[in-house]
Design a protein around this motif. Sequence first.
Motif, mmCIF file in Angstrom:
data_model
loop_
_atom_site.group_PDB
_atom_site.id
_atom_site.type_symbol
_atom_site.label_atom_id
_atom_site.label_comp_id
_atom_site.label_asym_id
_atom_site.label_seq_id
_atom_site.Cartn_x
_atom_site.Cartn_y
_atom_site.Cartn_z
ATOM 1 N N LEU A 1 51.080 -32.550 -53.959
ATOM 2 C CA LEU A 1 51.031 -33.225 -55.122
ATOM 3 C C LEU A 1 49.385 -33.419 -55.339
ATOM 4 N N SER A 2 48.811 -34.018 -54.252
ATOM 5 C CA SER A 2 47.309 -34.385 -54.308
ATOM 6 C C SER A 2 46.578 -33.264 -55.153
ATOM 7 N N GLU A 3 46.838 -32.081 -54.343
ATOM 8 C CA GLU A 3 46.118 -30.734 -54.879
ATOM 9 C C GLU A 3 46.202 -30.641 -56.461
ATOM 10 N N ALA A 4 47.537 -30.805 -56.732
ATOM 11 C CA ALA A 4 47.746 -30.369 -58.082
ATOM 12 C C ALA A 4 46.880 -31.510 -59.031
ATOM 13 N N VAL A 5 47.332 -32.926 -58.598
ATOM 14 C CA VAL A 5 46.633 -33.950 -59.464
ATOM 15 C C VAL A 5 45.010 -33.653 -59.542
ATOM 16 N N ARG A 6 44.556 -33.289 -58.276
ATOM 17 C CA ARG A 6 43.137 -33.096 -58.256
ATOM 18 C C ARG A 6 42.631 -32.040 -59.300
ATOM 19 N N ASP A 7 43.538 -30.933 -59.395
ATOM 20 C CA ASP A 7 43.384 -29.903 -60.309
ATOM 21 C C ASP A 7 43.570 -30.212 -61.669
ATOM 22 N N ALA A 8 43.913 -31.468 -62.078
ATOM 23 C CA ALA A 8 44.394 -31.889 -63.362
ATOM 24 C C ALA A 8 45.543 -31.184 -63.990
ATOM 25 N N VAL A 9 46.551 -30.791 -62.966
ATOM 26 C CA VAL A 9 47.797 -29.948 -63.522
ATOM 27 C C VAL A 9 48.430 -31.154 -64.197
ATOM 28 N N GLU A 10 49.383 -30.915 -65.101
ATOM 29 C CA GLU A 10 50.432 -31.748 -65.991
ATOM 30 C C GLU A 10 51.230 -32.377 -64.944
ATOM 31 N N THR A 11 51.702 -33.639 -64.975
ATOM 32 C CA THR A 11 52.511 -34.287 -64.158
ATOM 33 C C THR A 11 53.741 -33.607 -63.803
ATOM 34 N N PRO A 12 54.550 -33.140 -64.646
ATOM 35 C CA PRO A 12 55.954 -32.135 -64.325
ATOM 36 C C PRO A 12 55.708 -31.014 -63.495
ATOM 37 N N GLU A 13 54.360 -30.374 -63.910
ATOM 38 C CA GLU A 13 54.241 -29.223 -63.145
ATOM 39 C C GLU A 13 53.816 -29.588 -61.705
ATOM 40 N N ALA A 14 52.962 -30.782 -61.443
ATOM 41 C CA ALA A 14 52.664 -31.182 -60.042
ATOM 42 C C ALA A 14 53.765 -31.596 -59.280
ATOM 43 N N LEU A 15 54.727 -32.114 -59.869
ATOM 44 C CA LEU A 15 55.916 -32.717 -59.208
ATOM 45 C C LEU A 15 56.496 -31.361 -58.836
ATOM 46 N N ALA A 16 56.620 -30.401 -59.725
ATOM 47 C CA ALA A 16 57.479 -29.150 -59.112
ATOM 48 C C ALA A 16 56.727 -28.634 -58.146
ATOM 49 N N ARG A 17 55.496 -28.676 -58.208
ATOM 50 C CA ARG A 17 54.913 -27.903 -56.946
ATOM 51 C C ARG A 17 55.092 -28.735 -55.792
ATOM 52 N N ALA A 18 55.191 -30.202 -55.947
ATOM 53 C CA ALA A 18 55.229 -30.831 -54.722
ATOM 54 C C ALA A 18 56.949 -30.701 -54.242
ATOM 55 N N ALA A 19 57.680 -30.479 -55.131
ATOM 56 C CA ALA A 19 59.213 -30.045 -54.808
ATOM 57 C C ALA A 19 59.315 -29.026 -54.119
ATOM 58 N N ALA A 20 58.609 -27.796 -54.644
ATOM 59 C CA ALA A 20 58.636 -26.450 -54.009
ATOM 60 C C ALA A 20 58.148 -26.418 -52.523
ATOM 61 N N ALA A 21 56.906 -27.324 -52.335
ATOM 62 C CA ALA A 21 56.436 -27.466 -51.055
ATOM 63 C C ALA A 21 57.408 -28.025 -49.985
ATOM 64 N N ALA A 22 58.269 -29.228 -50.554
ATOM 65 C CA ALA A 22 59.108 -29.876 -49.684
ATOM 66 C C ALA A 22 60.232 -28.546 -49.251
#
Length: 218
Positions: free
Chosen positions: A145-166
């Motif tokens: 999540l932190s990496e995605a947000v830092r890379d300015a990824v849109e919120t739904p995609e950032a949360l999808a990446r966090a979910a995939a990592a979990a």
Amino acid sequence: MSAGAGTGLDTAFFVAWLEETAGEIARNRERLTELDAAIGDADHGTNLDRGFTEVLRALQESPPDSPAQALMTAGSTLIRRVGGASGPLYGSALRQIGKALADPVTPAGFAEAFGTGVMAVERLGKAAEGDKTMIDALGPAARALSEAVRDAVETPEALARAAAAAAEGARATVPMTARKGRASYLGERSVGHEDPGAASSALIMGALAAVAARREGA
Ligand code: ADP
Ligand code: MG
């Protein structure tokens, strides 16, 4: 217009996350309990289902007027109502995230608050990644999540990446030897089973991503 409407991370979003989580936990109650039967005491699904049912009731009885209040109400309810280790751990995480959230919530603010929530679990559980606990799902989720947000990824995609990592983190607990919680009593015999708390963490993060995706499409 409610606070946080600009980013979509408003009170309704957090309430929707908690509702979606309650549904996911209810649908997966038997699976979570079976995972806990293998390396614990067979109550993780029922513990969390009872806890999140109470969370829904608490949110209805006192509707929150900020994201922080929604998470604090949910966290306090889990701490009070769940007998097992997971209640105080998830409850403290949600309370800590709530405490750390500024209003309105920005994606970066949420990512940072989420990270402090995971640290609260580590502190309370005296556990780290690799111990075969919920932290093995939550830690990678916080980083993604932190990496995605830092890379300015849109919120739904950032949360999808966090979910995939979990989800990936939960699967990675299978070959681990448990070093914390009841499963640690089994030592090496805990190998070959997914940690129930890591599995429920993946569900909770999946619920977060699902709500964000749905709201984006709305
Ligand atoms: P209990 O173990 O008291 O029966 P639950 O079955 O509801 O509680 O939850 C078990 C889960 O809690 C484990 O699978 C693990 O992920 C998590 N857990 C247990 N102890 C710890 C700890 N010390 N630190 C982090 N997570 C823990
Ligand atoms: Mg248990």
